[in-house]
Design an enzyme around this catalytic site. Structure first.
Site, PDB file in Angstrom:
ATOM      1  N   CYS A  76      -5.244 -23.746  -1.888  1.00  0.00           N
ATOM      2  CA  CYS A  76      -4.118 -24.549  -2.398  1.00  0.00           C
ATOM      3  C   CYS A  76      -2.802 -23.989  -1.833  1.00  0.00           C
ATOM      4  CB  CYS A  76      -4.111 -24.532  -3.916  1.00  0.00           C
ATOM      5  SG  CYS A  76      -5.738 -24.827  -4.639  1.00  0.00           S
ATOM      6  N   CYS A 121      -8.392 -15.705  -5.116  1.00  0.00           N
ATOM      7  CA  CYS A 121      -9.078 -16.985  -5.276  1.00  0.00           C
ATOM      8  C   CYS A 121      -9.555 -17.500  -3.922  1.00  0.00           C
ATOM      9  CB  CYS A 121      -8.154 -18.004  -5.931  1.00  0.00           C
ATOM     10  SG  CYS A 121      -8.987 -19.572  -6.279  1.00  0.00           S
ATOM     11  N   CYS A 159      -6.494 -23.865 -24.960  1.00  0.00           N
ATOM     12  CA  CYS A 159      -6.625 -24.607 -23.703  1.00  0.00           C
ATOM     13  C   CYS A 159      -7.040 -23.607 -22.630  1.00  0.00           C
ATOM     14  CB  CYS A 159      -5.288 -25.246 -23.326  1.00  0.00           C
ATOM     15  SG  CYS A 159      -5.321 -26.101 -21.728  1.00  0.00           S
ATOM     16  N   CYS A 191      -0.154 -22.034  -3.930  1.00  0.00           N
ATOM     17  CA  CYS A 191      -0.563 -21.065  -4.953  1.00  0.00           C
ATOM     18  C   CYS A 191      -0.527 -19.603  -4.499  1.00  0.00           C
ATOM     19  CB  CYS A 191      -1.961 -21.405  -5.449  1.00  0.00           C
ATOM     20  SG  CYS A 191      -2.445 -20.339  -6.835  1.00  0.00           S
ATOM     21  N   CYS A 251      -5.818 -32.264 -20.221  1.00  0.00           N
ATOM     22  CA  CYS A 251      -4.475 -31.906 -19.774  1.00  0.00           C
ATOM     23  C   CYS A 251      -4.514 -32.007 -18.253  1.00  0.00           C
ATOM     24  CB  CYS A 251      -4.127 -30.488 -20.222  1.00  0.00           C
ATOM     25  SG  CYS A 251      -2.568 -29.896 -19.533  1.00  0.00           S
ATOM     26  N   ARG A 275       4.689 -32.516 -20.236  1.00  0.00           N
ATOM     27  CA  ARG A 275       5.161 -31.122 -20.274  1.00  0.00           C
ATOM     28  C   ARG A 275       6.029 -30.786 -19.064  1.00  0.00           C
ATOM     29  NH1 ARG A 275       0.613 -28.230 -20.821  1.00  0.00           N
ATOM     30  NH2 ARG A 275       0.709 -28.773 -23.004  1.00  0.00           N
ATOM     31  N   CYS A 311      -2.957 -20.958 -23.793  1.00  0.00           N
ATOM     32  CA  CYS A 311      -3.637 -21.474 -22.606  1.00  0.00           C
ATOM     33  C   CYS A 311      -4.028 -20.329 -21.676  1.00  0.00           C
ATOM     34  CB  CYS A 311      -2.718 -22.402 -21.821  1.00  0.00           C
ATOM     35  SG  CYS A 311      -1.903 -23.644 -22.800  1.00  0.00           S
TER      36      CYS A 311
HETATM   37  N1  SAM Z   1      -7.772 -22.074 -10.500  1.00  0.00           N
HETATM   38  C1  SAM Z   1      -7.707 -23.151 -11.410  1.00  0.00           C
HETATM   39  C2  SAM Z   1      -7.405 -24.465 -10.736  1.00  0.00           C
HETATM   40  O1  SAM Z   1      -6.732 -24.489  -9.730  1.00  0.00           O
HETATM   41  O2  SAM Z   1      -7.855 -25.487 -11.261  1.00  0.00           O
HETATM   42  C3  SAM Z   1      -6.739 -22.947 -12.565  1.00  0.00           C
HETATM   43  C4  SAM Z   1      -5.396 -22.277 -12.331  1.00  0.00           C
HETATM   44  S1  SAM Z   1      -4.240 -23.091 -11.249  1.00  0.00           S
HETATM   45  C5  SAM Z   1      -3.032 -21.849 -11.010  1.00  0.00           C
HETATM   46  C6  SAM Z   1      -3.529 -24.350 -12.293  1.00  0.00           C
HETATM   47  C7  SAM Z   1      -2.419 -25.222 -11.734  1.00  0.00           C
HETATM   48  O3  SAM Z   1      -1.221 -24.489 -11.624  1.00  0.00           O
HETATM   49  C8  SAM Z   1      -2.601 -25.839 -10.367  1.00  0.00           C
HETATM   50  O4  SAM Z   1      -3.424 -26.962 -10.370  1.00  0.00           O
HETATM   51  C9  SAM Z   1      -1.171 -26.224 -10.010  1.00  0.00           C
HETATM   52  O5  SAM Z   1      -0.886 -27.536 -10.437  1.00  0.00           O
HETATM   53  C10 SAM Z   1      -0.327 -25.211 -10.814  1.00  0.00           C
HETATM   54  N2  SAM Z   1       0.392 -24.298  -9.905  1.00  0.00           N
HETATM   55  C11 SAM Z   1      -0.135 -23.263  -9.217  1.00  0.00           C
HETATM   56  N3  SAM Z   1       0.801 -22.655  -8.454  1.00  0.00           N
HETATM   57  C12 SAM Z   1       1.955 -23.311  -8.660  1.00  0.00           C
HETATM   58  C13 SAM Z   1       3.276 -23.177  -8.141  1.00  0.00           C
HETATM   59  N4  SAM Z   1       3.587 -22.246  -7.249  1.00  0.00           N
HETATM   60  N5  SAM Z   1       4.239 -24.027  -8.585  1.00  0.00           N
HETATM   61  C14 SAM Z   1       3.924 -24.991  -9.475  1.00  0.00           C
HETATM   62  N6  SAM Z   1       2.696 -25.177  -9.994  1.00  0.00           N
HETATM   63  C15 SAM Z   1       1.712 -24.360  -9.592  1.00  0.00           C
HETATM   64 FE1  SF4 Z   2      -7.190 -20.837  -6.824  1.00  0.00          FE
HETATM   65 FE2  SF4 Z   2      -4.574 -21.166  -7.152  1.00  0.00          FE
HETATM   66 FE3  SF4 Z   2      -6.014 -23.157  -6.138  1.00  0.00          FE
HETATM   67 FE4  SF4 Z   2      -6.307 -22.481  -8.756  1.00  0.00          FE
HETATM   68  S1  SF4 Z   2      -4.474 -23.319  -7.779  1.00  0.00           S
HETATM   69  S2  SF4 Z   2      -7.936 -22.904  -7.274  1.00  0.00           S
HETATM   70  S3  SF4 Z   2      -5.957 -20.264  -8.610  1.00  0.00           S
HETATM   71  S4  SF4 Z   2      -5.698 -21.144  -5.184  1.00  0.00           S
END
Ligand code: SAM
Ligand code: SF4
Ligand code: DTB
Length: 346
Positions: free
Chosen positions: A60, A56, A131, A63, A191, A263, A100
């Site tokens: 973040c 990606c 979702c 992530c 959501c 949730r 989802c």
């Molecule tokens: N890439 C898209 C986005 O960021 O909108 C969708 C997938 S992203 C993985 C969805 C959500 O997963 C993130 O906004 C975050 O809140 C949650 N998430 C990701 N990594 C996580 C982690 N290590 N622990 C807890 N929540 C996590």
């Molecule tokens: Fe990419 Fe993870 Fe951020 Fe979603 S949460 S935009 S998958 S880096």
């Protein structure tokens, strides 16, 4: 009980006053709100599938799927529609109500969206709510997903507007609000939630809940994730949030967002049964079910079934029933499983 009208004008200080209540008083208040709006012993089950994994472009800090961090994750291209259909069927058989799909995109291309729309159609054909979470959307893209039959779009604000800048630099908090507005305008259910335990302060957690409460209408579903610390990400070493502070966050969300499904999301695998039970008492009424979240693990089905049976919790609207034991019969209920009379026998 008198239920106060839904409010969109909560202040951060008011929310902080809820946080500061003695634990028992906060739990009692959350229970009252919960029981006024929901059947207290039902939990909604959603199952997750990662349809495009890793690589990606976003940064973040929490992530494992960001291309910027070496987390040892295997990248996977967009999954074929048939595989999604097979997985959705299996999820339905194990008792999930909603399926989802998550994709590691900053935002989907219109070509990607063609495929996701087909996936949504397949999920609906299997008799599940659908979702998806695909990153930022334009208005027309949100409308296309709605036309394909999508029920919910997940897009999290993640934390407070102030703390957000410490966690993500490649898109802004306002970008997120824009996508959420497109989702709402398209007539989709929203959501939207966040993550607790990223090193933020209580004020940030309160601010996040305040922003969610300012949305009109409130999001139908609010995932509260506890950070899953993944090696290689910048947040891998952050201190854990205190268990009671996490439970307080659930309780405060329940009080401020009385009609929302709250949730208990990522992070359950690292929680004891007792901590999860406190979260349900605090008003959490939805979980991710199934052994995998997107890239990290979730409790085994057998462990969740045992916990639900011990607590006398039933799955919401799942057919066939998935939980054994004295309380393990399923009922068909509406979207939010509102309690008509919570004193009537189960
Ligand atoms: N890439 C898209 C986005 O960021 O909108 C969708 C997938 S992203 C993985 C969805 C959500 O997963 C993130 O906004 C975050 O809140 C949650 N998430 C990701 N990594 C996580 C982690 N290590 N622990 C807890 N929540 C996590
Ligand atoms: Fe990419 Fe993870 Fe951020 Fe979603 S949460 S935009 S998958 S880096
Ligand atoms: C949400 O708030 N939590 C889910 C879902 N929305 C997409 C994702 C949790 C991801 C946890 C880390 C992983 O498994 O990669």
């Amino acid at each position: 009980m008198n239920t106060p009208a839904l409010r969109h004008d909560w202040t951060t200080d008011e929310i902080l006053r809820l946080y500061a209540l003695p634990f028992a008083d906060l739990m009692f208040a959350a229970q009252q709100v919960h029981r006024a709006h929901f059947s207290a012993n039902q939990v909604q089950l959603s199952q997750l599938l990662s349809i495009k994994t890793g690589a990606c472009a976003e940064d973040c800090s929490y992530c494992p799927q960001s291309a910027r961090y070496d987390t040892g994750l295997e990248r996977e291209k967009l999954m074929p529609v048939d595989e999604v259909r097979r997985e959705a069927r299996a999820a339905k058989e194990s008792g999930a109500q909603r399926y989802c799909l998550g994709a590691a995109w900053r935002s989907p291309s219109d070509k990607d969206l063609d495929v996701v729309c087909e996936m949504v159609g397949a999920i609906k054909q299997e008799g599940l709510e659908a979702c998806v979470t695909l990153g930022m959307l334009t208005g027309p893209q949100a409308k296309r997903l709605k036309a394909a039959g999508l029920d919910y779009y997940n897009h999290n604000i993640d934390t407070s507007p102030e703390f957000y800048k410490e966690i993500i630099t490649t898109r802004t908090f306002d970008d997120r609000l824009d996508t959420l507005a497109h989702v709402r305008d398209a007539g989709l259910h929203v959501c939207c939630g966040g993550i607790v335990g990223m090193g933020e302060e209580r004020r940030d957690r309160a601010e996040m809940i305040r922003v969610l409460s300012s949305m009109t209408p409130h999001p139908e579903s609010v995932p509260v994730n506890r950070l899953v610390k993944v090696k290689g990400t910048p947040l891998a070493q952050v201190d854990d949030v205190d268990d009671f502070e996490f439970v307080r966050t659930i309780a405060v969300a329940r009080i401020v967002l009385p009609e929302t499904m709250v949730r208990l999301s990522a992070g359950r695998e690292a929680m004891s049964e007792s901590l999860q039970a406190l979260c349900f008492l605090a008003g959490a009424n939805s979980i991710f079910y199934g052994e995998k979240l997107l890239t990290t693990t979730n409790p085994a089905l057998s462990r969740d079934k045992r916990l639900m049976a011990k607590l006398g919790i039933e799955p919401l609207g799942a057919t066939p029933p998935v939980f054994d034991g004295a309380h393990g019969h399923a009922h068909a209920h509406g979207d939010r499983g509102r309690a008509v009379d919570e004193t009537s026998p189960a």
